[in-house]
Design a protein around this motif. Structure first.
Motif, PDB file in Angstrom:
ATOM      1  N   ASP A 155       0.845  -1.191   0.000  1.00 27.91           N
ATOM      2  CA  ASP A 155       0.000   0.000   0.000  1.00 27.91           C
ATOM      3  C   ASP A 155       0.878   1.237   0.000  1.00 27.91           C
ATOM      4  O   ASP A 155       0.491   2.301  -0.491  1.00 27.91           O
ATOM      5  CB  ASP A 155      -0.891   0.039   1.252  1.00 27.91           C
ATOM      6  N   LYS A 156       2.082   1.087   0.564  1.00 24.55           N
ATOM      7  CA  LYS A 156       2.998   2.206   0.722  1.00 24.55           C
ATOM      8  C   LYS A 156       4.122   2.199  -0.297  1.00 24.55           C
ATOM      9  O   LYS A 156       4.528   3.254  -0.803  1.00 24.55           O
ATOM     10  CB  LYS A 156       3.593   2.177   2.131  1.00 24.55           C
ATOM     11  N   GLU A 157       4.639   1.017  -0.609  1.00 24.49           N
ATOM     12  CA  GLU A 157       5.796   0.901  -1.486  1.00 24.49           C
ATOM     13  C   GLU A 157       5.417   0.142  -2.761  1.00 24.49           C
ATOM     14  O   GLU A 157       5.017  -1.021  -2.692  1.00 24.49           O
ATOM     15  CB  GLU A 157       6.934   0.171  -0.776  1.00 24.49           C
ATOM     16  N   LEU A 158       5.557   0.790  -3.879  1.00 22.31           N
ATOM     17  CA  LEU A 158       5.262   0.151  -5.158  1.00 22.31           C
ATOM     18  C   LEU A 158       6.481  -0.657  -5.605  1.00 22.31           C
ATOM     19  O   LEU A 158       7.579  -0.111  -5.734  1.00 22.31           O
ATOM     20  CB  LEU A 158       4.935   1.223  -6.203  1.00 22.31           C
ATOM     21  N   PRO A 159       6.330  -1.954  -5.812  1.00 18.88           N
ATOM     22  CA  PRO A 159       7.487  -2.766  -6.205  1.00 18.88           C
ATOM     23  C   PRO A 159       7.934  -2.454  -7.635  1.00 18.88           C
ATOM     24  O   PRO A 159       7.120  -2.072  -8.482  1.00 18.88           O
ATOM     25  CB  PRO A 159       6.960  -4.197  -6.103  1.00 18.88           C
ATOM     26  N   GLN A 160       9.221  -2.607  -7.891  1.00 18.36           N
ATOM     27  CA  GLN A 160       9.739  -2.401  -9.243  1.00 18.36           C
ATOM     28  C   GLN A 160       9.481  -3.662 -10.067  1.00 18.36           C
ATOM     29  O   GLN A 160      10.152  -4.675  -9.902  1.00 18.36           O
ATOM     30  CB  GLN A 160      11.242  -2.089  -9.198  1.00 18.36           C
TER      31      GLN A 160
ATOM     32  N   GLN B 172      -5.372   1.153 -15.156  1.00 12.95           N
ATOM     33  CA  GLN B 172      -4.426   1.954 -15.929  1.00 12.95           C
ATOM     34  C   GLN B 172      -3.071   1.248 -15.963  1.00 12.95           C
ATOM     35  O   GLN B 172      -2.780   0.390 -15.129  1.00 12.95           O
ATOM     36  CB  GLN B 172      -4.273   3.355 -15.332  1.00 12.95           C
ATOM     37  N   TRP B 173      -2.262   1.633 -16.951  1.00 14.35           N
ATOM     38  CA  TRP B 173      -0.910   1.098 -17.078  1.00 14.35           C
ATOM     39  C   TRP B 173       0.056   2.067 -16.406  1.00 14.35           C
ATOM     40  O   TRP B 173      -0.043   3.274 -16.585  1.00 14.35           O
ATOM     41  CB  TRP B 173      -0.525   0.935 -18.550  1.00 14.35           C
ATOM     42  N   ILE B 174       0.968   1.519 -15.591  1.00 15.92           N
ATOM     43  CA  ILE B 174       1.975   2.363 -14.952  1.00 15.92           C
ATOM     44  C   ILE B 174       3.347   1.708 -15.077  1.00 15.92           C
ATOM     45  O   ILE B 174       3.464   0.475 -15.131  1.00 15.92           O
ATOM     46  CB  ILE B 174       1.659   2.638 -13.461  1.00 15.92           C
TER      47      ILE B 174
ATOM     48  N   ARG C  97      10.994   6.206 -11.047  1.00 17.39           N
ATOM     49  CA  ARG C  97      11.183   6.665  -9.670  1.00 17.39           C
ATOM     50  C   ARG C  97      10.121   7.684  -9.258  1.00 17.39           C
ATOM     51  O   ARG C  97       9.629   7.675  -8.127  1.00 17.39           O
ATOM     52  CB  ARG C  97      12.578   7.293  -9.535  1.00 17.39           C
ATOM     53  N   GLY C  98       9.732   8.538 -10.189  1.00 17.50           N
ATOM     54  CA  GLY C  98       8.709   9.536  -9.903  1.00 17.50           C
ATOM     55  C   GLY C  98       7.355   8.898  -9.614  1.00 17.50           C
ATOM     56  O   GLY C  98       6.623   9.353  -8.725  1.00 17.50           O
ATOM     57  N   VAL C  99       7.027   7.838 -10.361  1.00 18.78           N
ATOM     58  CA  VAL C  99       5.760   7.127 -10.140  1.00 18.78           C
ATOM     59  C   VAL C  99       5.746   6.499  -8.756  1.00 18.78           C
ATOM     60  O   VAL C  99       4.759   6.594  -8.017  1.00 18.78           O
ATOM     61  CB  VAL C  99       5.556   6.041 -11.227  1.00 18.78           C
ATOM     62  N   ARG C 100       6.857   5.858  -8.389  1.00 12.85           N
ATOM     63  CA  ARG C 100       6.938   5.216  -7.068  1.00 12.85           C
ATOM     64  C   ARG C 100       6.873   6.256  -5.951  1.00 12.85           C
ATOM     65  O   ARG C 100       6.247   6.027  -4.911  1.00 12.85           O
ATOM     66  CB  ARG C 100       8.224   4.387  -6.944  1.00 12.85           C
ATOM     67  N   MET C 101       7.497   7.393  -6.165  1.00 14.09           N
ATOM     68  CA  MET C 101       7.484   8.459  -5.161  1.00 14.09           C
ATOM     69  C   MET C 101       6.066   9.006  -4.974  1.00 14.09           C
ATOM     70  O   MET C 101       5.609   9.225  -3.845  1.00 14.09           O
ATOM     71  CB  MET C 101       8.430   9.581  -5.569  1.00 14.09           C
ATOM     72  N   HIS C 102       5.371   9.235  -6.084  1.00 11.80           N
ATOM     73  CA  HIS C 102       3.994   9.735  -6.027  1.00 11.80           C
ATOM     74  C   HIS C 102       3.092   8.726  -5.303  1.00 11.80           C
ATOM     75  O   HIS C 102       2.229   9.117  -4.502  1.00 11.80           O
ATOM     76  CB  HIS C 102       3.469   9.992  -7.442  1.00 11.80           C
ATOM     77  N   TYR C 103       3.297   7.445  -5.578  1.00  8.82           N
ATOM     78  CA  TYR C 103       2.511   6.369  -4.947  1.00  8.82           C
ATOM     79  C   TYR C 103       2.725   6.394  -3.431  1.00  8.82           C
ATOM     80  O   TYR C 103       1.770   6.317  -2.652  1.00  8.82           O
ATOM     81  CB  TYR C 103       2.944   5.031  -5.530  1.00  8.82           C
ATOM     82  N   GLY C 104       3.986   6.494  -3.018  1.00  6.82           N
ATOM     83  CA  GLY C 104       4.294   6.529  -1.595  1.00  6.82           C
ATOM     84  C   GLY C 104       3.750   7.762  -0.907  1.00  6.82           C
ATOM     85  O   GLY C 104       3.280   7.701   0.242  1.00  6.82           O
TER      86      GLY C 104
END
Length: 289
Positions: free
Chosen positions: A214-219, A234-236, A241-248
């Protein structure tokens, strides 16, 4: 899930959580949540060290030696569980889904309450109140609650989460003060006003259930994801890095909101991750009260 499978799962949860409540939580639950006062129980003969203010002079005069009144705590309380069954509760990437953890926590708390002869009720909610089970006593009642914790699903389009609505329902339906545990991933905002009203009326404890991802998006490269609350896909690019940061940051914002809202209301808030030991979290809370 067939009826036989449901009964088997209910029995498995009963054995696990009843054992925890009997051997770990029952005494701590009792000492944490006090009754409404003291009531007269009986009289007995005076013993050295007894407080003389409790001498029953009528009985003492009748038997020509001192007797004292014995009082006991008026123990009967009401435990209310507010359980989030929205679609986001089905998410889980490690040990278990959030809904499974909520089921175990709800069952442990229910058995701890019933061991102390308290009534237990439940409000199930998604983006609306899905089901209300009024407070009652008895093993059969607790087993019914566990069965609903396992099987109840949101109706219609009830995939979202509305914590405020559930708290408003609690405020309207419960006229007496209760011990209330809110079990949710707290993805909805705002609910601060309803929380403040509920915390003034009830002894309210929030348990924020969340998964590591929920907090960390896996690579994992380019993947298609679906929002469990809205059903939107949606496709992500999870390598971005920006996508993961926004998710967090989205998680952190909801986390900070919940902490501030509960602190402002005076209610307690616990955080339990799906791969963590919820027993230690509950024990820490009970001992810290």
């Amino acid at each position: 899930m067939t009826t036989a499978e449901i009964l088997k799962k209910v029995r498995r949860i009963e054995i696990k959580t009843k054992g925890l409540s009997n051997h770990i939580f029952a005494g701590e639950y009792h000492s944490t949540f006090k009754g409404r006062g003291m009531s007269f129980s009986e009289v007995r003969e005076y013993m050295p060290g007894d407080d003389v203010k409790f001498i029953d002079w009528n009985v003492t005069a009748r038997f020509s030696h001192p007797f004292v009144k014995v009082f006991e705590e008026e123990r009967e309380l009401i435990l209310m569980l507010l359980v989030d069954i929205s679609n986001s509760s089905l998410f889980g990437t490690h040990k278990q889904a959030k809904r499974d953890l909520m089921t175990e926590l709800g069952a442990v708390l229910a058995f701890s309450a019933t061991t102390n002869n308290d009534k237990v009720g439940v409000i199930f909610f998604s983006d609306k109140v899905e089901k209300y089970i009024p407070p009652k006593k008895g093993k059969g009642h607790i087993l019914r609650i566990i069965r609903e914790l396992i099987t109840l699903e949101p109706s219609g389009s009830g995939g979202g989460t509305n914590v405020g609505l559930a708290l408003e329902f609690l405020n309207n339906v419960m006229k007496k003060r209760s011990i209330t545990f809110l079990l949710s991933d707290l993805v909805s905002t705002p609910y601060e006003q309803a929380l403040q009203l509920a915390a003034r009326k009830h002894d309210l404890v929030g348990i924020h259930i969340y998964d590591k991802h929920d907090k960390e998006l896996p690579q994992a490269g380019l993947i298609q994801v679906m929002d469990a609350e809205t059903g939107r896909t949606q496709w992500i690019d999870t390598d971005d890095r920006g996508v993961r940061m926004h998710y967090g940051m989205a998680f952190d914002n909801k986390y900070k909101y919940s902490v501030q809202a509960f602190r402002k209301s005076g209610a307690s808030l616990l955080h339990v991750r799906t791969d963590e030991d919820h027993v230690k979290v509950l024990q820490g809370y009970f001992k810290g009260r």
